[in-house]
Design a protein around this motif. Structure first.
Motif, PDB file in Angstrom:
ATOM      1  N   ASP A  15       0.833  -1.057   0.541  1.00  0.00           N
ATOM      2  CA  ASP A  15      -0.063  -0.213   0.166  1.00  0.00           C
ATOM      3  C   ASP A  15       0.898   0.934  -0.190  1.00  0.00           C
ATOM      4  OD1 ASP A  15      -2.374  -1.425  -0.169  1.00  0.00           O
ATOM      5  OD2 ASP A  15      -2.629  -0.992   2.117  1.00  0.00           O
ATOM      6  N   GLU A  47      -3.502   3.954  -1.177  1.00  0.00           N
ATOM      7  CA  GLU A  47      -3.673   2.947  -2.609  1.00  0.00           C
ATOM      8  C   GLU A  47      -2.539   2.145  -2.973  1.00  0.00           C
ATOM      9  OE1 GLU A  47      -2.675   2.209  -6.648  1.00  0.00           O
ATOM     10  OE2 GLU A  47      -1.224   2.674  -5.210  1.00  0.00           O
ATOM     11  N   ARG A  48      -4.662   1.452  -2.833  1.00  0.00           N
ATOM     12  CA  ARG A  48      -3.741  -0.230  -3.473  1.00  0.00           C
ATOM     13  C   ARG A  48      -4.298  -0.416  -4.849  1.00  0.00           C
ATOM     14  NH1 ARG A  48      -6.665  -4.079   1.276  1.00  0.00           N
ATOM     15  NH2 ARG A  48      -4.806  -2.810   2.171  1.00  0.00           N
ATOM     16  N   ASN A  49      -3.107  -0.837  -4.980  1.00  0.00           N
ATOM     17  CA  ASN A  49      -4.040  -1.103  -6.750  1.00  0.00           C
ATOM     18  C   ASN A  49      -4.831  -0.532  -7.616  1.00  0.00           C
ATOM     19  OD1 ASN A  49      -2.418  -3.827  -5.777  1.00  0.00           O
ATOM     20  ND2 ASN A  49      -4.542  -4.363  -5.225  1.00  0.00           N
ATOM     21  N   GLU A  92      -6.434   1.962  -6.302  1.00  0.00           N
ATOM     22  CA  GLU A  92      -8.202   1.799  -5.225  1.00  0.00           C
ATOM     23  C   GLU A  92      -7.501   2.518  -4.205  1.00  0.00           C
ATOM     24  OE1 GLU A  92     -10.378  -0.870  -4.989  1.00  0.00           O
ATOM     25  OE2 GLU A  92     -10.791  -1.316  -7.345  1.00  0.00           O
TER      26      GLU A  92
END
Length: 433
Positions: free
Chosen positions: A138, A171-173, A175
Motif C-alpha cells: 500500500d 492507494e492499493r492496486n 484504488e
C-alpha cells in the motif's frame, strides 16, 4: 573548521540569492552598477562592461546594486523605468534561485544515498496499521487530508498532536482507501537529552562522552556540559551509551544522579528525572517503508517532493510561532545556524556522512532563505512584490518617500529580530561552555 563551513554555507546561499536578482536583471537589460561578494570594506574590484564586481572584507552575504533601484533615475535602462512585470521577475528571482539550488542539492544527495518512498514495506505485528487492514505494498497518500510527499511528513503532521485520531488515505492496486486510526503514541523509552561524542564504533567506545546537550532537557537542567564523560548513573558504572539507555529506561520517571568526569575531576550533578521519548509517527502507526536508489526520474521526483515538503514545513513552523506551539526563543539566527552546521559536520562519523549531512543542511537552509524572503514583510522581497502589485492595481507607483519609510521600518524590525535571535544563540552557546 565546522564554524568556517557554516559561514561559507550561509555566504554561498546569500550569494546564490543575489545571483538570481543579477542574472534576471541582466536578462532584461537593466543596468547593474555593482555585484558584490560579501559585505563591508572593499578588498578589491574590477569592472567588466558597466558593472563593477567587488570582493569585500566580511564573508557574509552580498548584494546587487541596480541603477534606479533605491532612487529615481532617468536612465532608460534603470530599474525604476522597467515595467512592473519585469521588476517583479527580478525581485522574485532571488528566492526562486534559492529554491532551485536546494532542489539541485537534494537531487545530488538522493542520487548518492537513495530515499524512502511512501510505499509500505512492513506492517508491524499487532500494530494499529495491521488492525486497520493496511497491507504491504500500500502507498500512503494523505494524513488528515494533507498530502504525504515524504516519510518525514508524518512527524511534522504529528508534532502538535497528542492522542488524536487521524484519517489516513492510501492507494492499493490503483484504488483509494481511507481509514480512521488512533496511532499508538505511547512513550518509546526515556532519555536525558544529550548527543554522544561517538556513535560510529560498534563497541560504543566514547559514546558516554557528551558532544552536545539539548536545550531545556533534563541533562541541561542537571548542568551536563559538552566534553563531560558520564561514568556513573545512580552509582552504577557506565562505559557505553547502551549502559546509559538501559539504566534510564529502567528508571522510567524516577530521579537519576549523573556522575561525570569533567576535566579529570569526578563530580555528581543535580538529580534529574528523565523525560519520555516520543514514538516516531511511522512506528506509532505501525509501518516501515520501502527504500529506493537509482533512476533519474525517480530521484528527480523524490527531490521535488523533498523541496515541496520542506517548504510546507517552514510555513507550518511560522504558523506554530503564532499559536505558540513553538516559541520565539527557539528561533535561530546566523550564529545558531552556523553552530548547527558545525555540530552536524563534527558529529558525522565518516567523511561521506559529513558531506551528505552538510548538503542536507545547505538544502534546508536554502529553502528557508528563499521562502522567508517571500513573506510580505517590509524590507523582504515579498513586501516589494506586494508593493509592485499595488502599483499595478493603482496604475502608478507608490510615493518613493512612503516606500522608503515602509522599507526602513521593516529593516529596523528585522534588525531587532536579528539581535534577539543572535542574543538567544550566543546565550545558548555560553550556557553550554
Amino acid at each position: 573548521m565546522g564554524i568556517l563551513l557554516g559561514i561559507l554555507v550561509l555566504s554561498f546561499l546569500i550569494i546564490i540569492h543575489e545571483l538570481g536578482h543579477f542574472l534576471v536583471a541582466k536578462a532584461f537589460k537593466v543596468k547593474v552598477n555593482e555585484f558584490s561578494l560579501f559585505m563591508g570594506p572593499k578588498l578589491f574590484s574590477f569592472q567588466k562592461g558597466e558593472t563593477v564586481y567587488s570582493l569585500r572584507l566580511i564573508p557574509l552575504g552580498g548584494y546587487v546594486k541596480m541603477e534606479g533601484e533605491e532612487e529615481e533615475s532617468e536612465d532608460e535602462r534603470a530599474y525604476n523605468k522597467k515595467p512592473v512585470g519585469v521588476r517583479a521577475a527580478i525581485i522574485a528571482a532571488g528566492p526562486i534561485m534559492n529554491i532551485v539550488i536546494a532542489l539541485v542539492i537534494a537531487f545530488i544527495m538522493m542520487a548518492q544515498t537513495g530515499f524512502n518512498t511512501t510505499q509500505v514495506k512492513t506492517v508491524l505485528p499487532g500494530s494499529v496499521a495491521e488492525n486497520a487492514g493496511i497491507q504491504v505494498g500500500d502507498t500512503l497518500e494523505k494524513y488528515n487530508g494533507k498530502t504525504i510527499y515524504q516519510v518525514g511528513d508524518l512527524e511534522v503532521f504529528a508534532y502538535p498532536l497528542t492522542n488524536e485520531s487521524v484519517d489516513l488515505q492510501y492507494e492499493r492496486n490503483g484504488e483509494k482507501q481511507k481509514v480512521n486510526i488512533t496511532p499508538n503514541r505511547e512513550q518509546d523509552g526515556y532519555m536525558l537529552g544529550f548527543t554522544p561524542k561517538d556513535t560510529a564504533n560498534i563497541d560504543g567506545s566514547e559514546s558516554n562522552v557528551v558532544a552536545e546537550v539539548t536545550d531545556k532537557s533534563p541533562a541541561d537542567e542537571a548542568g551536563l556540559k559538552a566534553g563531560d564523560k558520564i561514568v556513573k548513573l545512580n552509582g552504577t558504572e557506565i562505559k557505553t551509551r547502551r549502559d546509559i539507555s538501559k539504566i534510564v529506561d529502567q528508571s522510567e520517571k524516577k530521579e537519576i544522579t549523573i556522575t561525570v568526569d569533567r576535566a579529570g575531576k569526578i563530580q555528581d550533578l543535580k538529580p534529574i528525572t528523565p523525560v519520555a521519548r516520543k514514538t516516531s509517527e511511522w512506528k506509532a502507526i505501525g509501518v516501515e517503508f520501502e527504500y529506493s536508489k537509482g533512476g533519474f526520474i525517480n530521484t528527480l521526483k523524490a527531490s521535488i517532493n523533498y523541496t515541496i515538503s520542506t517548504s510546507r514545513t517552514i510555513y507550518y513552523s511560522i504558523g506554530w510561532l503564532f499559536t505558540q506551539t513553538v516559541h520565539l526563543s527557539d528561533l535561530s539566527g546566523p550564529v545558531g545556524i552556523t553552530s548547527v552546521i558545525s555540530d552536524v559536520v563534527r558529529l558525522s562519523p565518516s567523511l561521506m556522512d559529513k558531506v551528505i549531512n552538510l548538503l542536507s543542511m545547505t538544502a534546508m537552509i536554502s529553502i528557508n532563505l528563499g521562502l522567508v524572503n517571500l513573506i510580505p514583510f517590509p524590507a523582504l522581497d515579498g513586501s516589494k512584490l506586494v508593493l509592485l502589485l499595488i502599483e499595478k492595481i493603482r496604475k502608478k507607483a507608490l510615493n518613493p518617500e512612503k516606500e522608503a519609510m515602509i522599507t526602513m521600518v521593516g529593516f529596523v524590525l528585522l534588525i531587532v529580530l536579528l539581535v534577539y535571535v543572535t542574543y538567544n544563540d550566543v546565550l545558548k552557546k555560553i550556557l553550554h561552555l
